[in-house]
Structures are given as C-alpha cells and as structure tokens.
Design a protein around this motif. Structure first.
Motif, PDB file in Angstrom:
ATOM      1  N   ILE A 137       6.634  12.649   2.690  1.00 44.93           N
ATOM      2  CA  ILE A 137       7.031  13.627   3.712  1.00 44.93           C
ATOM      3  C   ILE A 137       6.030  14.780   3.754  1.00 44.93           C
ATOM      4  CG2 ILE A 137       8.802  15.299   4.368  1.00 44.93           C
ATOM      5  CD1 ILE A 137      10.867  13.367   3.136  1.00 44.93           C
ATOM      6  N   GLU A 138       5.575  15.221   2.589  1.00 41.28           N
ATOM      7  CA  GLU A 138       4.603  16.310   2.525  1.00 41.28           C
ATOM      8  C   GLU A 138       3.316  15.948   3.265  1.00 41.28           C
ATOM      9  OE1 GLU A 138       2.053  18.886  -0.806  1.00 41.28           O
ATOM     10  OE2 GLU A 138       3.345  17.223  -1.424  1.00 41.28           O
ATOM     11  N   ILE A 139       2.787  14.760   2.997  1.00 40.26           N
ATOM     12  CA  ILE A 139       1.556  14.323   3.651  1.00 40.26           C
ATOM     13  C   ILE A 139       1.752  14.224   5.163  1.00 40.26           C
ATOM     14  CG2 ILE A 139      -0.069  12.402   3.903  1.00 40.26           C
ATOM     15  CD1 ILE A 139       0.384  11.786   0.944  1.00 40.26           C
ATOM     16  N   ALA A 140       2.872  13.626   5.577  1.00 39.57           N
ATOM     17  CA  ALA A 140       3.135  13.453   7.007  1.00 39.57           C
ATOM     18  C   ALA A 140       3.278  14.793   7.704  1.00 39.57           C
ATOM     19  CB  ALA A 140       4.385  12.607   7.207  1.00 39.57           C
ATOM     20  N   ASP A 191       2.719   8.623  -3.568  1.00 41.06           N
ATOM     21  CA  ASP A 191       3.623   8.569  -2.429  1.00 41.06           C
ATOM     22  C   ASP A 191       4.638   7.453  -2.631  1.00 41.06           C
ATOM     23  OD1 ASP A 191       1.550   6.629  -2.132  1.00 41.06           O
ATOM     24  OD2 ASP A 191       2.238   6.290  -0.083  1.00 41.06           O
ATOM     25  N   LEU A 192       5.533   7.279  -1.689  1.00 37.90           N
ATOM     26  CA  LEU A 192       6.612   6.296  -1.841  1.00 37.90           C
ATOM     27  C   LEU A 192       6.070   4.883  -2.028  1.00 37.90           C
ATOM     28  CD1 LEU A 192       9.517   5.378  -1.829  1.00 37.90           C
ATOM     29  CD2 LEU A 192       9.514   5.510   0.680  1.00 37.90           C
ATOM     30  N   TYR A 193       5.111   4.480  -1.189  1.00 35.96           N
ATOM     31  CA  TYR A 193       4.564   3.140  -1.322  1.00 35.96           C
ATOM     32  C   TYR A 193       3.815   2.975  -2.643  1.00 35.96           C
ATOM     33  CZ  TYR A 193       1.989  -1.142  -0.470  1.00 35.96           C
ATOM     34  OH  TYR A 193       1.468  -2.410  -0.587  1.00 35.96           O
ATOM     35  N   ILE A 223      14.592   3.677   2.234  1.00 38.94           N
ATOM     36  CA  ILE A 223      14.211   5.090   2.180  1.00 38.94           C
ATOM     37  C   ILE A 223      13.349   5.456   3.381  1.00 38.94           C
ATOM     38  CG2 ILE A 223      12.930   6.835   0.877  1.00 38.94           C
ATOM     39  CD1 ILE A 223      13.731   5.347  -1.680  1.00 38.94           C
ATOM     40  N   PHE A 224      12.379   4.589   3.701  1.00 40.65           N
ATOM     41  CA  PHE A 224      11.548   4.831   4.890  1.00 40.65           C
ATOM     42  C   PHE A 224      12.418   4.904   6.140  1.00 40.65           C
ATOM     43  CE2 PHE A 224       7.573   3.368   2.679  1.00 40.65           C
ATOM     44  CZ  PHE A 224       6.760   4.423   3.074  1.00 40.65           C
ATOM     45  N   TYR A 225      13.358   3.977   6.239  1.00 40.21           N
ATOM     46  CA  TYR A 225      14.241   3.932   7.412  1.00 40.21           C
ATOM     47  C   TYR A 225      15.067   5.212   7.530  1.00 40.21           C
ATOM     48  CZ  TYR A 225      17.873   2.364  10.633  1.00 40.21           C
ATOM     49  OH  TYR A 225      18.742   2.264  11.692  1.00 40.21           O
ATOM     50  N   VAL A 226      15.632   5.654   6.413  1.00 38.36           N
ATOM     51  CA  VAL A 226      16.459   6.862   6.422  1.00 38.36           C
ATOM     52  C   VAL A 226      15.626   8.082   6.826  1.00 38.36           C
ATOM     53  CG1 VAL A 226      17.759   8.466   4.965  1.00 38.36           C
ATOM     54  CG2 VAL A 226      18.134   6.003   4.746  1.00 38.36           C
ATOM     55  N   ILE A 227      14.411   8.180   6.296  1.00 41.99           N
ATOM     56  CA  ILE A 227      13.542   9.315   6.630  1.00 41.99           C
ATOM     57  C   ILE A 227      13.226   9.334   8.119  1.00 41.99           C
ATOM     58  CG2 ILE A 227      11.239  10.319   6.313  1.00 41.99           C
ATOM     59  CD1 ILE A 227      11.308   9.263   3.440  1.00 41.99           C
ATOM     60  N   THR A 228      12.806   8.192   8.655  1.00 41.15           N
ATOM     61  CA  THR A 228      12.407   8.147  10.063  1.00 41.15           C
ATOM     62  C   THR A 228      13.597   8.366  10.998  1.00 41.15           C
ATOM     63  OG1 THR A 228      12.587   5.718  10.032  1.00 41.15           O
ATOM     64  CG2 THR A 228      10.410   6.676   9.629  1.00 41.15           C
ATOM     65  N   LYS A 229      14.758   7.818  10.641  1.00 42.64           N
ATOM     66  CA  LYS A 229      15.945   8.044  11.480  1.00 42.64           C
ATOM     67  C   LYS A 229      16.377   9.502  11.431  1.00 42.64           C
ATOM     68  CE  LYS A 229      17.952   5.605  13.601  1.00 42.64           C
ATOM     69  NZ  LYS A 229      17.789   5.225  15.035  1.00 42.64           N
TER      70      LYS A 229
END
Length: 221
Positions: free
Chosen positions: A26-29, A174-176, A199-205
């Motif tokens: 999230i920080e990088i994005a 990072d997550l990956y 986790i990726f899905y929850v973040i993007t949603k």
C-alpha cells in the motif's frame, strides 16, 4: 490422483508477516500515485505550453509508459540505470517504475478531462484578471481532477497490483515478496498464494468502494 493435503493452519500462522507486506504494498502504491499525479499534471502543462520541446518530452513519456510493459519499465530503472553506475534499492526501483507508469496513464486521463472542460471556463477566468497560470490552477485544474477522480481510482488499483512486479528486482518486503519467501520455506504454495490473493482483493475492493463513497460526498453537484 489428487491427493494434496491442505494445511491452512500453517499458512494462516504466516498471516501477520503477510499483512506487514501488504502495508509495504500500500505504501509503494500510494507514494507512486502521489508522484504520478504530480508528474502527470506537469506533463499536462508541458502539452499546453505550446513549446515543442516540452510537448515532445510529455508525448514521449506518455507513449513509452502506455505502450511498453510495466515490467520492462521497472527492469530498466533497476538494471538499466545500474549499467550507468546508478544503483537503486529494490524498493526505490519499484516505486520509480510504477510512478513512471502512473504518470503516463494519468497524463492521458488529464488530457481527456481537459477536453470535457469548456474553453469558456478559462476565458471567463482570464476576463476577471487572472493570469493563464492562475486560471489553470484555480479554475481548470480542480475541474480536471474532479473529472479524472474515478480513473485515478482505477490507476491506484492497478498500482497495487503492479507491486507484485517487484519480484523481478528482488523486492522481498511487499506482499508478493513476503509470500514468495514464505512459500520457499514452507512449500505451501496454494494456501499462501490463495491468502495473498484474498488480501489483494480486499485492498483493491476497499479502495474502489472508498472512492465511490468519497466521490458521492465530494461531487454531489
């Protein structure tokens, strides 16, 4: 024969580490979006300047960002610059690569938004005594950002997903990256990457839904 033994408990024990990686993602994005928006506005100004050199710089940036893979862009920042003695950390290389890509796409979004703003807006501001620069900053740019708000949300989602490309520059915080290292130690590939996908899905949603709520509050009229 399918005889895979699921071990979700072992994978779930790694959840705290994966969540720490998600924060780095999230920080990088987020940083890449802030940098990308600032650069995209500058590129938009370059296009409007009427200066051929500045316009060419902006056009070249947009063309490269939009018509080459993001993976190549990150790779060139990390390894390409290394050939010239400029050695960047994986974090910084990933950040710059994603920000470069964001700026190119956002600049094109801003260009489209500008076309939706009547020319009379800027002319009316100039008639009130504003300089061209002030008219752009105080009248045109706020409308441009408003029109581009939802496309910027989509770019933020794309930036989140692009962080997984950090694997090519050995990004492991990072997550990956965290998930890959955990997989190398535990060999619970399906469980770990399934959790990472959730986790990726929850973040993007969460980003998408938050943007819709914010847009509804900010842009009621």
């Amino acid at each position: 024969m399918f005889n895979y033994n699921f071990r979700w408990n072992q994978a779930l024990n790694s959840l705290p580490q994966m969540l720490e990686g998600a924060l780095v993602t999230i920080e990088i994005a987020l940083l890449s979006m802030l940098i990308g928006i600032a650069v995209a506005i500058l590129l938009t100004v370059f296009r409007l300047s009427g200066n051929r050199i500045l316009s060419a710089i902006a056009t070249t940036w947009v063309e490269i960002a939009r018509n080459t893979p993001a993976l190549f862009q990150i790779y060139m920042v990390h390894f390409g610059l290394g050939d010239f003695g400029i050695h960047l950390s994986p974090f910084l290389s990933l950040l710059i690569g994603i920000a470069f890509n964001n700026a190119g796409y956002l600049a094109e979004n801003f260009r489209g938004a500008l076309k939706a703003i009547p020319d009379t807006q800027a002319r009316a501001a100039r008639s009130l005594g504003m300089s061209a620069g002030k008219a752009f900053r105080h009248v045109v740019m706020p409308q441009m950002l408003r029109i581009s708000f939802l496309p910027m949300t989509n770019q933020m989602v794309w930036a989140i997903l692009m962080t997984s490309l950090g694997a090519v520059v050995a990004m492991n915080t990072d997550l990956y990256g965290v998930t890959s290292e955990l997989n190398a130690r535990t060999f619970r590939t399906f469980e770990l990457f399934a959790i990472a996908a959730v986790i990726f899905y929850v973040i993007t949603k969460a980003i998408t839904l938050s943007a819709r709520v914010l847009a509804a509050r900010l842009f009621r009229y």
